[in-house]
Enzyme design. Structure first.
Site, PDB file in Angstrom:
ATOM      1  N   LYS A   8      29.251  41.000  41.155  1.00  0.00           N
ATOM      2  CA  LYS A   8      28.393  41.712  42.099  1.00  0.00           C
ATOM      3  C   LYS A   8      26.964  41.797  41.568  1.00  0.00           C
ATOM      4  O   LYS A   8      25.996  41.506  42.287  1.00  0.00           O
ATOM      5  CB  LYS A   8      28.962  43.128  42.311  1.00  0.00           C
ATOM      6  N   ARG A  65      28.299  51.428  41.372  1.00  0.00           N
ATOM      7  CA  ARG A  65      29.278  50.450  41.847  1.00  0.00           C
ATOM      8  C   ARG A  65      29.863  49.663  40.683  1.00  0.00           C
ATOM      9  O   ARG A  65      29.120  49.122  39.872  1.00  0.00           O
ATOM     10  CB  ARG A  65      28.604  49.461  42.815  1.00  0.00           C
ATOM     11  N   GLY A 111      42.002  47.913  42.099  1.00  0.00           N
ATOM     12  CA  GLY A 111      42.695  48.665  41.054  1.00  0.00           C
ATOM     13  C   GLY A 111      41.707  49.330  40.126  1.00  0.00           C
ATOM     14  O   GLY A 111      42.052  50.199  39.341  1.00  0.00           O
ATOM     15  N   MET A 159      37.822  51.392  39.561  1.00  0.00           N
ATOM     16  CA  MET A 159      37.113  52.436  40.273  1.00  0.00           C
ATOM     17  C   MET A 159      36.305  51.864  41.423  1.00  0.00           C
ATOM     18  O   MET A 159      35.690  50.825  41.306  1.00  0.00           O
ATOM     19  CB  MET A 159      36.167  53.187  39.352  1.00  0.00           C
ATOM     20  N   ARG A 172      28.738  36.965  47.928  1.00  0.00           N
ATOM     21  CA  ARG A 172      29.475  36.135  46.960  1.00  0.00           C
ATOM     22  C   ARG A 172      30.030  34.946  47.708  1.00  0.00           C
ATOM     23  O   ARG A 172      30.140  34.962  48.942  1.00  0.00           O
ATOM     24  CB  ARG A 172      30.599  36.933  46.305  1.00  0.00           C
ATOM     25  N   HIS A 226      61.410  37.875  34.575  1.00  0.00           N
ATOM     26  CA  HIS A 226      62.359  36.779  34.351  1.00  0.00           C
ATOM     27  C   HIS A 226      62.559  35.968  35.625  1.00  0.00           C
ATOM     28  O   HIS A 226      62.450  34.744  35.619  1.00  0.00           O
ATOM     29  CB  HIS A 226      63.698  37.351  33.869  1.00  0.00           C
ATOM     30  N   SER A 277      54.303   6.121  25.440  1.00  0.00           N
ATOM     31  CA  SER A 277      54.254   7.163  26.450  1.00  0.00           C
ATOM     32  C   SER A 277      54.566   8.483  25.744  1.00  0.00           C
ATOM     33  O   SER A 277      55.586   8.607  25.069  1.00  0.00           O
ATOM     34  CB  SER A 277      55.278   6.874  27.545  1.00  0.00           C
ATOM     35  N   THR A 308      55.855  14.705  26.516  1.00  0.00           N
ATOM     36  CA  THR A 308      55.329  16.007  26.084  1.00  0.00           C
ATOM     37  C   THR A 308      56.344  17.142  26.225  1.00  0.00           C
ATOM     38  O   THR A 308      56.148  18.196  25.650  1.00  0.00           O
ATOM     39  CB  THR A 308      54.048  16.360  26.859  1.00  0.00           C
ATOM     40  N   CYS A 345      54.545  11.043  30.042  1.00  0.00           N
ATOM     41  CA  CYS A 345      55.585  11.378  31.009  1.00  0.00           C
ATOM     42  C   CYS A 345      56.074  12.775  30.652  1.00  0.00           C
ATOM     43  O   CYS A 345      55.827  13.271  29.577  1.00  0.00           O
ATOM     44  CB  CYS A 345      56.711  10.353  30.998  1.00  0.00           C
ATOM     45  N   TYR A 349      47.462   6.700  31.889  1.00  0.00           N
ATOM     46  CA  TYR A 349      48.147   7.185  33.089  1.00  0.00           C
ATOM     47  C   TYR A 349      48.978   8.416  32.784  1.00  0.00           C
ATOM     48  O   TYR A 349      49.323   8.679  31.630  1.00  0.00           O
ATOM     49  CB  TYR A 349      49.031   6.092  33.707  1.00  0.00           C
TER      50      TYR A 349
HETATM   51  P1  ADP Z   1      33.383  46.884  46.878  1.00  0.00           P
HETATM   52  O1  ADP Z   1      33.394  46.060  45.647  1.00  0.00           O
HETATM   53  O2  ADP Z   1      34.625  47.636  47.098  1.00  0.00           O
HETATM   54  O3  ADP Z   1      32.894  46.122  48.066  1.00  0.00           O
HETATM   55  P2  ADP Z   1      30.774  48.092  46.850  1.00  0.00           P
HETATM   56  O4  ADP Z   1      30.118  48.459  45.577  1.00  0.00           O
HETATM   57  O5  ADP Z   1      30.301  46.836  47.466  1.00  0.00           O
HETATM   58  O6  ADP Z   1      32.336  48.056  46.584  1.00  0.00           O
HETATM   59  O7  ADP Z   1      30.565  49.319  47.819  1.00  0.00           O
HETATM   60  C1  ADP Z   1      31.437  49.830  48.777  1.00  0.00           C
HETATM   61  C2  ADP Z   1      30.695  50.053  50.069  1.00  0.00           C
HETATM   62  O8  ADP Z   1      29.547  50.860  49.874  1.00  0.00           O
HETATM   63  C3  ADP Z   1      30.202  48.742  50.642  1.00  0.00           C
HETATM   64  O9  ADP Z   1      30.389  48.751  52.016  1.00  0.00           O
HETATM   65  C4  ADP Z   1      28.761  48.741  50.301  1.00  0.00           C
HETATM   66  O10 ADP Z   1      28.038  47.995  51.229  1.00  0.00           O
HETATM   67  C5  ADP Z   1      28.389  50.222  50.325  1.00  0.00           C
HETATM   68  N1  ADP Z   1      27.272  50.472  49.419  1.00  0.00           N
HETATM   69  C6  ADP Z   1      27.246  50.276  48.105  1.00  0.00           C
HETATM   70  N2  ADP Z   1      26.045  50.569  47.575  1.00  0.00           N
HETATM   71  C7  ADP Z   1      25.281  50.993  48.600  1.00  0.00           C
HETATM   72  C8  ADP Z   1      23.929  51.448  48.704  1.00  0.00           C
HETATM   73  N3  ADP Z   1      23.134  51.503  47.637  1.00  0.00           N
HETATM   74  N4  ADP Z   1      23.476  51.806  49.906  1.00  0.00           N
HETATM   75  C9  ADP Z   1      24.290  51.755  50.978  1.00  0.00           C
HETATM   76  N5  ADP Z   1      25.566  51.349  50.962  1.00  0.00           N
HETATM   77  C10 ADP Z   1      26.072  50.962  49.784  1.00  0.00           C
HETATM   78 MG    MG Z   2      31.429  45.306  48.420  1.00  0.00          MG
END
Ligand code: ADP
Ligand code: MG
Ligand code: MG
Length: 896
Positions: free
Chosen positions: A21, A90, A99, A101, A334, A450, A788, A791, A856, A876
């Site tokens: 991010k 964030r 999983g 924060m 992304r 398993h 050959s 492995t 092979c 090969y």
């Molecule tokens: P995630 O990885 O779960 O997408 P984000 O960090 O992107 O988490 O944030 C969760 C939500 O909060 C997203 O919809 C994002 O657009 C919004 N958000 C994050 N930072 C800001 C900000 N500075 N202003 C407004 N909205 C935000």
């Molecule tokens: Mg996001």
């Protein structure tokens, strides 16, 4: 060390340090897009925190510097009572990781600054809404308070006011809610909600660091094979507000259709809302196209940015954005995630638009994705009753009656009834049931359990960890909620999605497999009316064709029967790299082999048995060579341990003992027992097998080589072009190879002379599967036309463990403990076994620069291993017919 980077300092190449991010926020900033100012705290700071259990001191001062920079840019101060700057905290690791924060928005609000925000924005309702969101998110993610306490209080308030939507609550309502929320914080933590803005921010940062090691995050990483020591970055980003009224809003979008790759407008928009509302599905979103009506200039600007991002990343991107009072802000982008099918379609679509080159398009898809597309699937049109979900552990589609244990599965299989083995979890004792069943379903355990490891190894469909299943083997029931199933019930499991259905669901070949086996026309016919599938088939065809063009590695198949050989050729195999001859000695031919082994050396009886076997072998080879006309076929002389051809010791001992006791002893049994005892091995894998057996039993290899030459002579006489290669297994010493070679050359020459045909093309080589062979390859090369690398056995002999005895037994624990990330039988152990391969290559070529070198064994079809083999310069790889297309694709990817 530098722990903090302003958004203007980084770029997209810095994912290791800034997380995905952060790196992309920096990249967008660099591109001049409207990103709210902010900065990223590095993964290195997180690692330091995790090591010392405290935030590095210099981090605090760097954060202050960076924060001041942002404040100066914005002309506002964090939490300023009269006109507060607010930020979001964030998380953002290198790989996106549910999983961990989540994000905390509106940091900087407190009892005073909320009034300032209300005054400056002229919107009291908005200010109080933002404040209650802060306490709610902060309480849940930073202070670890049960989130339901907050959402229940919100619901209660709405009920009290008789409204359904959050937006219908008034400023007064929300002000009251803030008090309620603060009460919850006090009650749950014994402390007041922190009023100091910087404290809020620092607590948020530390909470993100800590969240790296939560149980949920660890489980996720283990499952996805993400290393535990990467750490996460933290992004501090100036807040922009989508909840400031009707000229504000928030949305997500893709730069093109995330499934087909076609260009178009794809996304959702939500008016008067803050980011998390879209994801949480609190209110119904509008399609992105609606933004055009709502605010045309913003829509146009967004479209232009989408195009710019896609051109810049040269791939489909996904985007989060917010509109604050008519001004557009970019919050995230992304390269978008995609399914296997979408990956192929998008790559060819971008190629078609000349946005990327053929080589790049090839780099955008993987062999694993192709594998996924080749598994049989449940008929998409069929009606299905979903009853539970588990983890997708091994792909495929399996249907059958429920079997609760080995006995039921094996018995059903003998009657031709298909079953799905359903267990709480499996252990090595369950192997027979797993073999007999169509698929395996467990209630416990993850992707490295398993059941999962063994099923993947066997290519069996497996769904594991379906926790809603209560299995009572004794009662013969599976209970899912109110539903009770017994062994009379049929279920269907989807190893790609983890879905579990009740009843018969029809399974169909995938159109991609039809294409691979029968050509483009057949594949397109199989796709039928379905445009997306048709595009997929064409995409696979296009990318595979390019892979074939650019790859240096040739691809052969391991096949022992004419049918397998035909399939291999259809899948694009350029020859057979390993034709095993053992099965040609088993089944009804076994008594012949027994006779040959047990009769006296040079006796007439042994010779008679050999002659009989030779006749049968010649027929086998004739059929194979005919299918493989014009293509090389490597025949490995007989390899398995002797005991596989002999009666089991214990059985025979019992029989003889019983015979003696009851006076019904058959003297032949007693004689046999003496022999079997004499030949009994403690460690058959390391015993009398391969070339050792060939030397121990003179005439055995000779009959195989003669059968092969005679078969080839027949075909040459018929005008065909057989290209057999004789491969000697388990060679450790050059003298072993020399002995077999002398005999082989004699046979080739005599058959050629007797039949009046040219057999000079028949070559003789060795399998390299012992460390000694690899380390003395320069000597062996004197006596070999080719090598050959076997492995599978090389892995067994380098590690010193026998595959059958270890894989389902302690490998799950080894993988769990991180001793290896993946079984070394699945993907080559580059550091250990790989070193012997590259050393073998180097030594062989030092004697014979042009010696032909192949691989092979299972690794020949494994994507990561193929890249390794490409790099060490073998000629090969050979793999099972089903893996041939994957090997072609990966060999191509390795070359670009
Ligand atoms: P995630 O990885 O779960 O997408 P984000 O960090 O992107 O988490 O944030 C969760 C939500 O909060 C997203 O919809 C994002 O657009 C919004 N958000 C994050 N930072 C800001 C900000 N500075 N202003 C407004 N909205 C935000
Ligand atoms: Mg996001
Ligand atoms: Mg072997």
């Amino acid at each position: 060390v530098k722990y903090v980077y302003d958004f203007s300092e980084g770029d997209k190449s810095m994912k290791d340090l800034l997380g995905g991010k952060g790196a992309n926020l920096a990249e967008m900033t660099k591109l001049g897009l409207p990103v709210p100012p902010g900065f990223t705290i590095t993964t290195e700071a997180c690692r330091a925190y995790l090591k010392e259990s405290t935030v590095p001191e210099s981090l605090a001062t760097e954060v202050t510097t960076a924060l001041r920079g942002v404040e100066d840019q914005m002309g506002r101060h964090l939490g300023d009572p009269s006109d507060p700057l607010l930020v979001s905290v964030r998380s953002g690791a290198k790989f996106s990781m549910p999983g961990m924060m989540e994000t905390v928005l509106n940091i900087g609000l407190n009892d005073e600054s909320v009034l300032g925000l209300a005054a400056v924005s002229g919107n009291e309702r908005f200010a109080w809404d933002s404040y209650r969101r802060l306490i709610q998110m902060f309480g849940k993610t930073v202070l670890d308070i049960d989130g339901d306490l907050f959402s229940d209080a919100l619901d209660a308030l709405k009920a009290e006011r008789g409204v359904t939507g959050d937006t219908e609550l008034t400023a007064e309502d929300l002000k009251g809610l803030v008090d309620t929320f603060k009460g919850i914080v006090k009650e749950q933590t014994g402390k007041d909600f922190p009023q100091d803005p910087r404290t809020q921010m620092d607590m948020g940062i530390e909470a993100v660091f800590r969240s790296w090691n939560t149980e949920r995050a660890r489980i996720y990483r283990r499952r996805e094979r993400i290393p535990h020591d990467l750490g996460t970055a933290v992004n501090i980003c100036t807040m922009v507000f989508g909840n400031m009224g009707d000229n504000s809003g928030t949305g997500v979008c893709f730069t093109r259709d995330p499934s087909s790759g076609h260009s178009g407008v794809y996304g959702d928009y939500l008016e008067n809302a803050q980011g998390e509302d879209v994801v949480a599905g609190i209110r119904n979103t509008l399609p992105l196209s609606a933004l055009k009506e709502i605010n045309k200039p913003v829509y146009d600007e967004l479209r232009a940015i989408m195009r710019k991002l896609e051109t810049h990343y040269r791939d489909m991107c996904d985007i989060e954005f917010t509109v604050e009072r008519g001004k557009l802000w970019m919050l995230q982008t992304r390269v978008g995630k995609r399914t296997a099918a979408a990956a192929f379609r998008i790559a060819t679509q971008l190629l078609g638009e000349k946005l990327i080159t053929r080589d790049e398009a090839l780099g955008r898809v993987t062999g694993d994705q192709l594998t996924q597309l080749m598994f049989p699937q449940f008929d998409a049109k069929a009606e299905k009753e979903l009853i539970a979900r588990g983890m997708a552990a091994s792909p495929g589609a399996a249907v059958g009656k429920i079997a609760f244990n080995n006995a039921q599965a094996v018995e059903a299989a003998e009657k031709g009834i298909k079953t799905v083995l359903v267990r709480r979890e499996t252990n090595p004792d369950d192997l027979p049931g797993m073999v007999a069943a169509e698929g395996v379903l467990t209630a416990r355990g993850g992707k490295t359990s398993h059941a999962a490891v063994v099923a993947r190894g066997m290519g069996k469909t497996c769904v594991c960890g379906a926790e809603s299943l209560v299995i009572d083997e004794a009662a013969g029931t599976v209970t899912i909620g109110d539903l009770v199933l017994t062994s009379e019930d049929t279920i269907a499991i989807d190893g790609q999605t983890g879905e579990i259905f009740r009843g018969e669901v029809p399974v169909a070949d995938s159109p991609v497999t039809t294409y691979l086996a029968d050509g483009l026309e057949a594949g397109i016919a199989a796709a039928g009316e379905d445009q997306g599938t048709r595009e997929l088939v064409e995409a696979v065809d296009k990318l595979l064709a390019h892979a074939d063009k650019v790859r240096r590695l040739r691809v052969r198949a391991n096949a022992d029967t004419p049918l397998d050989s035909k399939r291999a050729i259809a899948f694009g195999a350029e020859g057979i790299g390993l034709c095993r001859t053992e099965h040609m000695f088993l089944g009804e031919r076994r008594p012949l082999v027994e006779r040959a082994i047990l009769s006296a050396p040079e006796s007439d009886e042994r010779q008679a048995a050999f002659n009989e076997l030779e006749k049968l072998q010649k027929q086998d080879f004739l059929e194979m060579l005919e299918v493989m006309d014009g293509k090389a076929m490597t025949v490995r002389l007989i390899d398995p341990p002797l005991h596989e051809f002999m009666p089991a010791l214990i059985e025979l001992e019992t029989k003889v003992a019983v015979g003696k006791a009851t006076g019904t002893l058959d003297p032949a049994d007693e004689a046999m027992l003496v022999e079997v005892r004499r030949m009994h091995e403690q460690n058959p894998m390391l015993g009398l097998r391969g070339v050792r057996l060939g030397i121990y039993l003179p005439g055995l290899f000779a009959l195989q080589m003669r059968a092969l030459c005679e078969a080839a002579a027949d075909l040459v006489a018929r005008g065909l072009n057989p290209r057999p290669e004789i491969m000697v297994p388990l060679v450790g010493s050059v003298r072993e190879l020399q002995l077999v070679r002398e005999e082989g050359e004699g046979i080739i020459a005599s058959v050629a002379a007797a039949r009046g045909v040219d057999l000079s093309g028949v070559s003789i080589g060795a399998m390299i599967e012992l460390p000694r062979a690899a380390m003395t390859a320069e000597d062996l090369a004197e006596e070999a036309d080719f090598f050959s690398f076997g492995t599978n056995d090389l892995t067994q002999t380098v590690w010193g463990f026998s595959r059958d005895d270890v894989e389902g037994v302690f490998f799950p624990q080894y993988i769990e403990a991180g001793i290896f990330g993946v079984s070394p039988f699945e993907s080559i152990d580059v550091h250990g076994v790989g070193t012997l391969v590259s050393e073998g290559v180097r030594r062989a070529r030092s004697t014979k620069p042009n010696i032909k070198l192949g691989v092979c064994g299972e690794h020949g079809g494994d994507p990561a291993s193929i890249h390794f083999f490409h790099n060490v310069g073998v000629d090969y790889v050979s793999c099972s017919p089903f893996r041939v297309p994957v090997a072609r694709l990966e060999a191509g990817r390795a070359a670009v």
